[in-house]
Design an enzyme around this catalytic site. Structure first.
Site, PDB file in Angstrom:
ATOM      1  CB  CYS A 129      -0.954  -0.049   1.191  1.00  0.00           C
ATOM      2  SG  CYS A 129      -2.182   1.265   1.228  1.00  0.00           S
ATOM      3  CG  ASP A 182      -6.128  -0.979  -5.794  1.00  0.00           C
ATOM      4  OD1 ASP A 182      -6.757   0.020  -5.377  1.00  0.00           O
ATOM      5  OD2 ASP A 182      -5.028  -1.327  -5.337  1.00  0.00           O
ATOM      6  CG  HIS A 214      -5.900  -0.941  -1.914  1.00  0.00           C
ATOM      7  ND1 HIS A 214      -4.749  -0.683  -2.625  1.00  0.00           N
ATOM      8  CD2 HIS A 214      -5.667  -0.517  -0.646  1.00  0.00           C
ATOM      9  CE1 HIS A 214      -3.866  -0.105  -1.827  1.00  0.00           C
ATOM     10  NE2 HIS A 214      -4.400   0.001  -0.616  1.00  0.00           N
TER      11      HIS A 214
END
Length: 249
Positions: A129, A182, A214
């Site tokens: 991330c 995502d 995600h």
């Protein structure tokens, strides 16, 4: 579990403190059962070096790496946030620009070299991330890395900290994983990253996982976790790191 292919546990864990030009930085450290001649720097999500990131660090140690996870929030003293605190996390990671990332990763690499006798060429960076963006950013500024792995890193191709214009400085092999669903990394950004790396002559592999969104490899967030693409991404990651950072080389 964060890594379905792991079968052992780390021999020992501890928090150490590494000096940086911006003050001391805590680093979660997991050691393998035997001597380590390769390392992985695990870069946090937007929520700090939490249980999930610590778990990933231990799993790398179980595979024979000295694994370290620096606290990239050390400048503001936040520590960790709950996954429900997304709104609070966004300004924190937004405040961490390229210079701070390079400073912190550089400090960890200096520690690995001087204290653990592991050179930059035997160290990989693996970010998740926000940490994925951080890993990519570090790779554009630190020469000689053994490898870089990016799990769903938004902000690489667009946003205030985008670094695609620096791709030409990357000299380490790179592996990128993105979920097709995502919203933080749309298809046009995936294509832009691939194009920039190709034009720069970087050795890289980029995978897009159908049906995954995600944080698809984060089993600490069950509503986002997708076991099949997660396991495949981890398998590819282990093969990639063993190829570029073979044990005992």
């Amino acid at each position: 579990m964060a890594d379905p292919t792991s079968t052992a546990s780390a021999a020992g864990t501890e928090w150490i403190t590494v000096p940086t030009p911006d003050g001391p930085m805590r680093v979660y450290t997991a050691r393998p059962a035997g001597p380590a001649d390769r390392a992985v720097i695990v870069l946090q999500e937007a929520f700090g070096v939490n249980d999930h990131i610590q778990d990933i660090t231990r799993r790398y140690a179980a595979r024979g790496f000295l694994a370290v996870a620096p606290d990239l929030f050390h400048r503001n003293g936040v520590g960790t946030l709950d996954y429900q605190q997304h709104a609070e996390a966004m300004p924190l990671i937004g405040a961490i620009g390229a210079d701070a990332i390079v400073t912190d990763v550089g400090a960890v690499l200096a520690y690995l070299g001087t204290t653990e006798n592991i050179p930059v060429s035997r160290a990989a960076i693996h970010g998740f991330c926000f940490g994925g963006r951080a890993a990519f950013t570090a790779a554009t500024a630190i020469p000689g890395l053994g490898a870089t792995v990016v799990f769903y890193g938004p902000g690489i191709a667009a946003g205030p900290h985008a670094v695609l214009d620096r791709a030409k400085f990357i000299d380490a092999p790179m592996l990128l994983h993105v979920g097709a669903e995502d919203p933080t990394i749309p298809a046009e950004q995936v294509a832009a990253i691939d194009n920039a790396l190709t034009e720069a002559g970087v050795t890289f592999d980029s995978y897009v996982y159908a049906g995954a969104g995600h944080a698809f490899a984060c089993d600490a967030r069950p509503h986002m976790y997708h076991p099949q693409p997660a396991q495949l991404a981890w398998q590819r990651t282990h093969e990639f790191l063993d190829r570029h950072l073979p044990a005992g080389a």
